[in-house]
Design a protein around this motif. Sequence first.
Motif, PDB file in Angstrom:
ATOM      1  N   ASN A  47       0.927  -1.026   0.099  1.00  0.00           N
ATOM      2  CA  ASN A  47       0.012  -0.028   0.021  1.00  0.00           C
ATOM      3  C   ASN A  47       0.762   1.413  -0.058  1.00  0.00           C
ATOM      4  OD1 ASN A  47      -2.426  -1.431  -0.101  1.00  0.00           O
ATOM      5  ND2 ASN A  47      -2.346  -1.738   2.232  1.00  0.00           N
ATOM      6  N   THR A  48       2.084   1.234   0.230  1.00  0.00           N
ATOM      7  CA  THR A  48       2.829   2.335   0.471  1.00  0.00           C
ATOM      8  C   THR A  48       4.227   2.185  -0.580  1.00  0.00           C
ATOM      9  OG1 THR A  48       4.243   1.216   2.097  1.00  0.00           O
ATOM     10  CG2 THR A  48       2.446   2.825   2.735  1.00  0.00           C
ATOM     11  N   CYS A  49       3.876   1.419  -1.519  1.00  0.00           N
ATOM     12  CA  CYS A  49       5.092   1.125  -2.461  1.00  0.00           C
ATOM     13  C   CYS A  49       4.852   1.924  -3.821  1.00  0.00           C
ATOM     14  CB  CYS A  49       5.240  -0.379  -2.969  1.00  0.00           C
ATOM     15  SG  CYS A  49       6.430  -0.887  -4.239  1.00  0.00           S
ATOM     16  N   PRO A  50       5.684   2.850  -4.055  1.00  0.00           N
ATOM     17  CA  PRO A  50       5.678   3.782  -4.835  1.00  0.00           C
ATOM     18  C   PRO A  50       6.021   3.152  -6.407  1.00  0.00           C
ATOM     19  CG  PRO A  50       7.840   4.266  -3.823  1.00  0.00           C
ATOM     20  CD  PRO A  50       6.953   3.330  -3.218  1.00  0.00           C
ATOM     21  N   GLU A  51       6.483   2.061  -6.501  1.00  0.00           N
ATOM     22  CA  GLU A  51       6.931   1.226  -7.647  1.00  0.00           C
ATOM     23  C   GLU A  51       5.599   0.566  -8.204  1.00  0.00           C
ATOM     24  OE1 GLU A  51      10.866   1.998  -5.568  1.00  0.00           O
ATOM     25  OE2 GLU A  51       8.908   1.061  -4.935  1.00  0.00           O
ATOM     26  N   TYR A  52       5.016   0.116  -7.067  1.00  0.00           N
ATOM     27  CA  TYR A  52       3.672  -0.730  -7.466  1.00  0.00           C
ATOM     28  C   TYR A  52       2.643   0.436  -7.798  1.00  0.00           C
ATOM     29  CZ  TYR A  52      -0.167  -4.251  -6.880  1.00  0.00           C
ATOM     30  OH  TYR A  52      -1.168  -5.045  -6.997  1.00  0.00           O
ATOM     31  N   ALA A  53       2.377   1.685  -7.010  1.00  0.00           N
ATOM     32  CA  ALA A  53       1.521   2.537  -7.385  1.00  0.00           C
ATOM     33  C   ALA A  53       1.609   2.975  -8.854  1.00  0.00           C
ATOM     34  CB  ALA A  53       1.592   3.820  -6.310  1.00  0.00           C
ATOM     35  N   ALA A  54       2.821   3.225  -9.139  1.00  0.00           N
ATOM     36  CA  ALA A  54       3.006   3.830 -10.467  1.00  0.00           C
ATOM     37  C   ALA A  54       2.596   3.015 -11.759  1.00  0.00           C
ATOM     38  CB  ALA A  54       4.414   4.050 -10.697  1.00  0.00           C
ATOM     39  N   VAL A  55       2.263   1.563 -11.458  1.00  0.00           N
ATOM     40  CA  VAL A  55       1.722   0.582 -12.397  1.00  0.00           C
ATOM     41  C   VAL A  55       0.207   0.284 -12.170  1.00  0.00           C
ATOM     42  CG1 VAL A  55       4.169   0.010 -13.331  1.00  0.00           C
ATOM     43  CG2 VAL A  55       2.717  -1.318 -11.296  1.00  0.00           C
ATOM     44  N   LEU A  56      -0.279   0.858 -11.172  1.00  0.00           N
ATOM     45  CA  LEU A  56      -1.693   0.319 -10.586  1.00  0.00           C
ATOM     46  C   LEU A  56      -2.429   0.894 -11.623  1.00  0.00           C
ATOM     47  CD1 LEU A  56      -1.959  -0.033  -6.688  1.00  0.00           C
ATOM     48  CD2 LEU A  56      -2.224  -1.807  -8.652  1.00  0.00           C
ATOM     49  N   GLU A  57      -3.618   0.095 -12.042  1.00  0.00           N
ATOM     50  CA  GLU A  57      -4.755   0.662 -12.618  1.00  0.00           C
ATOM     51  C   GLU A  57      -6.060   0.231 -12.054  1.00  0.00           C
ATOM     52  OE1 GLU A  57      -4.556  -0.166 -16.986  1.00  0.00           O
ATOM     53  OE2 GLU A  57      -2.818  -1.324 -16.714  1.00  0.00           O
TER      54      GLU A  57
END
Length: 183
Positions: free
Chosen positions: A107-117
């Motif tokens: 929930n706090t991972c910027p790398e994951y947030a960048a690819v979330l749709e």
Amino acid sequence: MGNSITVSEKKEFIEWFLDHYELQKKGAAFLLRYLSSDEKLLKKVHFVENVRYLWKSLIISTKCSNMPPFRFIKNKRVDSDVETAFFDIKFSPDEDIYIGLYFKDRNTCPEYAAVLEGNPMEKQDLVQDKLLSLFAEILLDQAVLDFQEKQLYKKIDDALATGDREAFLQLSEQWRKMLELKE
């Protein structure tokens, strides 16, 4: 959460993810590498927070997660076999596939947030939730009106029973206004 994640962003993320996390099911790492090796497939890959209601999806978990190691969901059927998912993806390359990754600090991972749709089915859920909420509000309003109507009936009856002309006229006026609001 953007809807226009590039193939290169997805590929970079998968590489980063596999470098930083160990998956509970080793075959899932192979599957992610396979997806990242094919641009056509990567165009159909969507990382989402929640795979609920989606026609074709994967749940992949790392060793630092308490979620199931691997799930392949297609048309409401659930399979925990990576090989089944691999062959389905290989022989149906034109179908969108939604991936939910479960790992520590997701929930706090910027790398994951960048690819979330966004999950396209969640929009339908929101509309449905709003309609249900509106319906519930209408029912509640009607119940309150019914209760107020019964209370007013009782007060009018009491005024008639006690011969209180002034209270009867005042309550009758309230009754008339209530009837006007209904129309």
